[in-house]
Design an enzyme around this catalytic site. Structure first.
Site, PDB file in Angstrom:
ATOM      1  N   ARG A  89       0.881  -1.182   0.000  1.00 35.95           N
ATOM      2  CA  ARG A  89       0.000   0.000   0.000  1.00 35.95           C
ATOM      3  C   ARG A  89       0.914   1.225   0.000  1.00 35.95           C
ATOM      4  O   ARG A  89       1.873   1.272   0.770  1.00 35.95           O
ATOM      5  CB  ARG A  89      -0.926   0.020   1.231  1.00 35.95           C
ATOM      6  N   GLN A 198     -14.691   1.902   8.203  1.00 32.69           N
ATOM      7  CA  GLN A 198     -13.846   1.662   9.380  1.00 32.69           C
ATOM      8  C   GLN A 198     -14.473   2.259  10.645  1.00 32.69           C
ATOM      9  O   GLN A 198     -14.263   1.765  11.748  1.00 32.69           O
ATOM     10  CB  GLN A 198     -12.453   2.270   9.180  1.00 32.69           C
ATOM     11  N   ASP A 239      -1.812   9.121   7.779  1.00 35.78           N
ATOM     12  CA  ASP A 239      -1.051   8.048   7.117  1.00 35.78           C
ATOM     13  C   ASP A 239       0.318   8.540   6.686  1.00 35.78           C
ATOM     14  O   ASP A 239       1.259   7.759   6.545  1.00 35.78           O
ATOM     15  CB  ASP A 239      -1.819   7.490   5.927  1.00 35.78           C
ATOM     16  N   LYS A 250      -7.424   9.198   5.823  1.00 41.40           N
ATOM     17  CA  LYS A 250      -8.580   8.564   5.188  1.00 41.40           C
ATOM     18  C   LYS A 250      -9.444   9.582   4.443  1.00 41.40           C
ATOM     19  O   LYS A 250      -9.710  10.672   4.953  1.00 41.40           O
ATOM     20  CB  LYS A 250      -9.393   7.844   6.270  1.00 41.40           C
TER      21      LYS A 250
HETATM   22  O1  MRU Z   1      -7.293   2.514   4.764  1.00 42.09           O
HETATM   23  P1  MRU Z   1      -6.962   2.437   6.223  1.00 42.09           P
HETATM   24  O2  MRU Z   1      -8.053   1.875   7.056  1.00 42.09           O
HETATM   25  O3  MRU Z   1      -5.627   1.755   6.458  1.00 42.09           O
HETATM   26  O4  MRU Z   1      -6.777   3.946   6.642  1.00 42.09           O
HETATM   27  C1  MRU Z   1      -6.474   4.230   7.980  1.00 42.09           C
HETATM   28  C2  MRU Z   1      -6.416   5.671   8.278  1.00 42.09           C
HETATM   29  O5  MRU Z   1      -6.582   6.521   7.440  1.00 42.09           O
HETATM   30  C3  MRU Z   1      -6.051   6.036   9.690  1.00 42.09           C
HETATM   31  O6  MRU Z   1      -6.681   7.209  10.067  1.00 42.09           O
HETATM   32  C4  MRU Z   1      -4.533   6.227   9.786  1.00 42.09           C
HETATM   33  O7  MRU Z   1      -3.870   5.103   9.262  1.00 42.09           O
HETATM   34  C5  MRU Z   1      -4.089   6.461  11.164  1.00 42.09           C
HETATM   35  S1  MRU Z   1      -4.334   5.042  12.188  1.00 42.09           S
HETATM   36  C6  MRU Z   1      -3.664   5.350  13.704  1.00 42.09           C
END
Ligand code: MRU
Length: 352
Positions: A89, A198, A239, A250
Site C-alpha cells: 500500500r 472503518q 497516514d 482517510k
Molecule cells: O485505509 P486504512 O483503514 O488503512 O486507513 C487508515 C487511516 O486513514 C487512519 O486514520 C490512519 O492510518 C491512522 S491510524 C492510527
C-alpha cells in the site's frame, strides 16, 4: 478494551482479521512474504502503525525463508523482500519506515561480521521491539493529547485510529480512551467512513467495548452537527505527514477540516513521529492510493450501483496544514509553523 492487533506466533504473523469485524472475530495467520503483502493489501490489517508492525514481521519472515548461509546474501534477500512489502500500500509511510528499520538492523549487523542466523534472531527481536514501542508511543500520545479534550466534549472522529489501527491502544482514539479513563464526560460522533466503513465497523466496536458514549453518524451529517454547535473538537489520524504539516489521511478528512475551520472548531491530526515524512516538502508529493471499484459499488455482498458503472475510489485525501490546529505526536503537540515543530519532534524522537 485492550487487544493486540498483530503479533508473532510460532514463525508466523498473526492478526485480528479486520475485514470481518464486528460480525465475526477471527485470527488470521500468515507465513510467507506474499501472504503478508496480501494481508496488508486486502486490509486484513489496516491503519498506518499496524501496517508498519505487520511489515516488520514480514521482514522477519523473509529472513526465515531465505536459505542464505552468508550474511551478505541474507541482506540481499531482505532487500528484495522490502521492495515487495513496500509495494503493498503506498500512502502510509509507516510501512517503508518499518521495513527500513529492519533492513538497517540487518545491514549494521552484517557489517560487524554477524552470522546469518544471528541476524535472523536479531530481526525478530527488532520487530518485537518496534511493536512494543508502538504501544508505548500511543500511550504517550494519549496522555499528551488528553490535555486538549475538555470535560463534556463532543468529539468528531473519522475512520479508525484505535487499537485496531495500531499494535494496541490507538492514536486519536487513544486520546479518546485516555480522556474517558481519566473520568472525563465525553461523547464521540463516529463518522461511518465510507467506503470501507472503518468507523461504523471498527471504531464503533472499540468504543462500545469500552463503554465510551458515542453515536454513529453518516459521513454527510458532520456539517450539520458542526453548525448546530454539537462538535467541540475534530480528531483524525494520519497516514503520512509532509514536512510542512500537510496530512494525508482517510478520504473525507479534508472535508472535515475545512468544515471545522468554517465553524470555528479546533481540528487535530494525531500521529506518531514515525508517520512524519520530512523527505516530502508538502502534501502534493504524497502518493494517494486508489482502490478497487467494488468498495464503492458494493456494501458487503450487496451491489448498490449499476454493473460496470465507472468508479473513482481514492482511499486518502490531503488536508492542507493551514486547516489544522495542531498535530499531536508522542513528542508533544506540534503547532504552526509546522516546518519547525515537526522537525523538532522527529529529532527529539530520534534522540529518545
Ligand atoms: O485505509 P486504512 O483503514 O488503512 O486507513 C487508515 C487511516 O486513514 C487512519 O486514520 C490512519 O492510518 C491512522 S491510524 C492510527
Amino acid at each position: 478494551m485492550s487487544n493486540r492487533t498483530v503479533w508473532w506466533d510460532a514463525g508466523k504473523v498473526a492478526m485480528i482479521d479486520q475485514r470481518l469485524l464486528p460480525l465475526d472475530y477471527r485470527i488470521a495467520v500468515f507465513g510467507t512474504v506474499a501472504e503478508v503483502v496480501f494481508a496488508i493489501r486486502d486490509m486484513v490489517v489496516r491503519g498506518a502503525p499496524a501496517i508498519g508492525a505487520t511489515a516488520a514481521y514480514g521482514m522477519v519472515i523473509a529472513g526465515q525463508a531465505s536459505t542464505a548461509e552468508d550474511a551478505g546474501d541474507l541482506v540481499q534477500d531482505l532487500r528484495r523482500a522490502k521492495v515487495e512489502l513496500d509495494a503493498a500500500r503506498p500512502t502510509a509511510v509507516n510501512l517503508v519506515w518499518a521495513t527500513a528499520r529492519l533492513l538497517d538492523a540487518a545491514e549494521r549487523l552484517a557489517q560487524t561480521g554477524a552470522t546469518a542466523d544471528v541476524i535472523r534472531a536479531a530481526l525478530l527481536a527488532e520487530a518485537g521491539q518496534l511493536a512494543d514501542e508502538d504501544v508505548a508511543v500511543n500511550r504517550r500520545i494519549a496522555h499528551i493529547g488528553a490535555e486538549i479534550i475538555p470535560d463534556h466534549a463532543h468529539i468528531l472522529h473519522h475512520c479508525n485510529t484505535g487499537s485496531l489501527a495500531t499494535v494496541d491502544y490507538g492514536t486519536a482514539l487513544g486520546i479518546v480512551r485516555a480522556s474517558h479513563e481519566a473520568g472525563k464526560d465525553i461523547h464521540v460522533w463516529v463518522d461511518e467512513t465510507r467506503p470501507r466503513l472503518q468507523g461504523a465497523r471498527l471504531t464503533a466496536w472499540e468504543l462500545m467495548a469500552d463503554g465510551i458514549p458515542m453515536h454513529l453518524i453518516a459521513d454527510n451529517a458532520a456539517g450539520l452537527l458542526m453548525r448546530q454547535g454539537k462538535v467541540d473538537v475534530v480528531l483524525f489520524g494520519a497516514d503520512r505527514v509532509a514536512a510542512n504539516g500537510d496530512v494525508a489521511n482517510k478520504i473525507g478528512s479534508y472535508k472535515l477540516a475545512v468544515l471545522a475551520r468554517e465553524n470555528g472548531i479546533p481540528c487535530y491530526s494525531v500521529a506518531p513521529t514515525s508517520t512524519i515524512d520530512l523527505d516530502l516538502p508538502d502534501g502534493d508529493a504524497i502518493p494517494i492510493e486508489e482502490r478497487g471499484p467494488e468498495e464503492v459499488t458494493m456494501v458487503g455482498d450487496v451491489r448498490i450501483a449499476p454493473v460496470n458503472v465507472p468508479v473513482y475510489n481514492p482511499a486518502f485525501d490531503v488536508t492542507p496544514h493551514r486547516y489544522l490546529t495542531g498535530i499531536i505526536t508522542e513528542q508533544g503537540i506540534c503547532y504552526p509553523p509546522f516546518t519547525t515543530s515537526l522537525r523538532r519532534a522527529v529529532h527529539a524522537a530520534a534522540r529518545a
